[in-house]
Design a protein around this motif. Structure first.
Motif, PDB file in Angstrom:
ATOM      1  N   THR A   1       0.847  -1.191   0.000  1.00 59.77           N
ATOM      2  CA  THR A   1       0.000   0.000   0.000  1.00 59.77           C
ATOM      3  C   THR A   1       0.882   1.240   0.000  1.00 59.77           C
TER       4      THR A   1
ATOM      5  N   HIS B   1       1.084   5.764  -1.442  1.00 61.69           N
ATOM      6  CA  HIS B   1       0.623   6.819  -2.321  1.00 61.69           C
ATOM      7  C   HIS B   1       1.827   7.580  -2.847  1.00 61.69           C
ATOM      8  N   GLN B   2       1.671   8.214  -3.991  1.00 59.54           N
ATOM      9  CA  GLN B   2       2.768   8.890  -4.659  1.00 59.54           C
ATOM     10  C   GLN B   2       2.215  10.032  -5.498  1.00 59.54           C
ATOM     11  N   HIS B   3       2.969  11.142  -5.559  1.00 57.39           N
ATOM     12  CA  HIS B   3       2.600  12.276  -6.394  1.00 57.39           C
ATOM     13  C   HIS B   3       3.225  12.100  -7.767  1.00 57.39           C
TER      14      HIS B   3
ATOM     15  N   ILE C   1      -2.401  12.509  -7.202  1.00 55.87           N
ATOM     16  CA  ILE C   1      -1.961  11.513  -6.213  1.00 55.87           C
ATOM     17  C   ILE C   1      -2.416  10.128  -6.683  1.00 55.87           C
ATOM     18  N   ALA C   2      -1.491   9.204  -6.669  1.00 53.48           N
ATOM     19  CA  ALA C   2      -1.807   7.794  -6.932  1.00 53.48           C
ATOM     20  C   ALA C   2      -1.798   7.046  -5.601  1.00 53.48           C
ATOM     21  N   ASP C   3      -2.911   6.452  -5.255  1.00 57.07           N
ATOM     22  CA  ASP C   3      -3.061   5.709  -3.993  1.00 57.07           C
ATOM     23  C   ASP C   3      -3.436   4.265  -4.341  1.00 57.07           C
ATOM     24  N   TRP C   4      -2.705   3.319  -3.789  1.00 57.40           N
ATOM     25  CA  TRP C   4      -2.936   1.929  -4.180  1.00 57.40           C
ATOM     26  C   TRP C   4      -2.913   0.987  -2.978  1.00 57.40           C
ATOM     27  N   ASP C   5      -3.538  -0.174  -3.207  1.00 56.52           N
ATOM     28  CA  ASP C   5      -3.459  -1.309  -2.286  1.00 56.52           C
ATOM     29  C   ASP C   5      -3.371  -2.564  -3.159  1.00 56.52           C
TER      30      ASP C   5
ATOM     31  N   ILE D   1      -6.003   0.683  -7.699  1.00 61.49           N
ATOM     32  CA  ILE D   1      -5.237   1.922  -7.683  1.00 61.49           C
ATOM     33  C   ILE D   1      -6.194   3.070  -7.973  1.00 61.49           C
TER      34      ILE D   1
ATOM     35  N   GLU E   1     -10.658   5.157 -10.792  1.00 60.41           N
ATOM     36  CA  GLU E   1     -10.237   4.003  -9.999  1.00 60.41           C
ATOM     37  C   GLU E   1     -10.114   2.802 -10.930  1.00 60.41           C
TER      38      GLU E   1
END
Length: 459
Positions: A383, A385-387, A415-419, A423, A435
């Protein structure tokens, strides 16, 4: 009658001086009417010819008054020139208004500002600027209270050895007070935040911060959020900018630089940023407390103007802190290849998404692959997140795959947020753009139609 107070011709004067005593009645009136002079002038010239001789009557007398109580003496002129020289050698403003105020503060009764300007021109110490607009031609805008708006700008300065540094100057728009200054080795976002925090510590939080569109100050017009902008938003400050190519919007700060340079040019050349900081701090003290400002009522000092009006109430801080975001310098502004056409302004967002859907059906080979961000689906943490930055065609590269989003967010930081299962791409304020489920390994492109959720125009 002679017009415009013209002198009487010498031939007419000679005729009056030789006027016979037995001239017929009415001849004087006829003579004056013929030559356009008054009877009073006729008899004045005739009286001079009787008392002083005909030669004295041929030339007009000087109109200079016998006494001039308000005449500017040579000593007073020398004092004015000396005060001007002292102000100039100190690096302070030395125009007629500044000299007038300085002489008055020294207890010397000064001539008028116009007289001082005339004296300086006569002694060739004033620079003639006939094309300069008069003060009455300027329309001045000022905020109603201190801390209603601050202006921030940076300017370059050269140290010994030709080394360059940057001076950040923070000025209050209402009072012209030098809120804070900071000398840094370069124009960076960290230095901009430093000078702003110094100003907040000294004078409180302003309601607005006006800057230009520099990368270290405010980049909102470029489509992404600078660190300084993100920081001041957390304090509730409204970050505003002038139009590109319109430096007059920040005119107060631009003029502030000129006053600073005039002072620094008369100081010993600094060898380090610390030495230059000491000189700038001394300038701020003189500027705020000793130097009357010609842009303020009564030419009061900025500190007096600050104290004369209640300070504006500080803004309400943001409920949630906003993390400052800066673009990744390794990510290009746009994907290589021909730029996509800009959508027409009369299309709504749903139409833009339909165009994005139709373009996503093309093969992956038809879309030029931009430079990819380091990492893949197998090397990323479970998990996080990244800009990242969106390319100009609305595509973002992440974990070895191109994801189609929208040209609405082109060239912006998101922002990329993943699990492990999905993503999410969202704006820096938390609005979800799209998403996706994790694509199969080796997938090079994911069209917007593959998204579980995508941004739509709800209006």
């Amino acid at each position: 009658m002679k017009k415009n107070n013209e002198p009487i011709d010498a031939r007419i004067r000679l005729a009056i001086a030789q006027w016979p005593d037995d001239a017929p009645r009415g001849s004087v009136t006829a003579f004056c009417a013929e030559h356009g002079i008054s009877r009073k002038s006729f008899y004045a010239i005739r009286s001079r010819a009787r008392n002083e001789g005909q030669t004295a009557a041929l030339e007009p007398r000087s109109r200079r008054p016998k006494t001039s109580p308000k005449k500017i003496t040579d000593d007073l002129q020398e004092q004015a020139l000396g005060v001007r020289t002292a102000l100039e050698s100190s690096g302070l403003d030395h125009g007629p208004i500044s000299v007038y105020d300085k002489m008055a503060s020294m207890g010397i009764s000064p001539p008028s500002v116009a007289s001082l300007a005339r004296i300086f021109r006569q002694h060739n110490v004033a620079r003639a600027e006939p094309k300069k607009r008069p003060r009455a031609a300027y329309r001045r805008f000022v905020y109603p209270a201190p801390n209603a708006c601050w202006q921030l700008d940076a300017t370059e300065y050269v140290l010994t050895g030709g080394r360059k540094c940057v001076i950040f100057q923070l000025e209050d728009d209402h009072s012209r007070k030098a809120v804070a200054s900071h000398v840094a080795e370069g124009e960076t976002a960290e230095a901009a935040i430093t000078v702003f925090t110094k100003g907040v510590a000294a004078c409180g939080v302003p309601q607005r911060l006006l800057t230009d569109n520099g990368s270290a100050l405010n980049t909102s017009r470029r489509g992404w959020e600078a660190k300084l902008t993100a920081y001041v938003i957390t304090l509730g400050v409204e970050a505003i900018t002038g139009k590109p190519g319109k430096p007059t919007t920040q005119g107060k700060n631009e003029r502030f630089h000129q006053t600073l340079f005039r002072y620094l040019d008369k100081q010993p050349l600094a060898t380090t940023c610390a030495q230059l900081q000491d000189q700038v701090d001394e300038f701020d003290r003189i500027y705020n407390t000793e130097r009357g400002h010609q842009g303020l009522p009564g030419r009061m000092t900025p500190q007096q103007a600050w104290e004369a009006t209640p300070v504006a109430e500080p803004p309400r801080p943001a409920s949630e802190p906003v993390e400052p975001v800066a673009p990744d310098p390794h990510v290009p502004d746009q994907a290589p290849g021909p730029a996509a056409a800009t959508p027409s302004s009369d299309l709504d967002l749903s139409t833009l998404w339909e165009k994005a859907v139709s373009s996503s059906s093309a093969s992956s080979q038809s879309i030029p692959a931009p430079e990819k961000i380091t990492g893949s689906i197998h090397t990323l943490a479970a998990t996080g997140h990244q800009h990242i930055r969106v390319y100009a065609n609305g595509v973002v590269s992440f974990a070895g795959t191109l994801f189609s989003l929208s040209r609405v967010v082109a060239n912006r930081i998101i922002i990329a947020d993943w699990d492990p299962e999905r993503i999410i791409f969202a704006t820096t304020i938390g609005e979800v753009i799209a998403e996706f489920a994790w694509p199969p390994p080796g997938t090079k492109y994911q069209g917007i139609t593959k998204a579980r959720y995508r941004f739509q125009n709800k209006s």
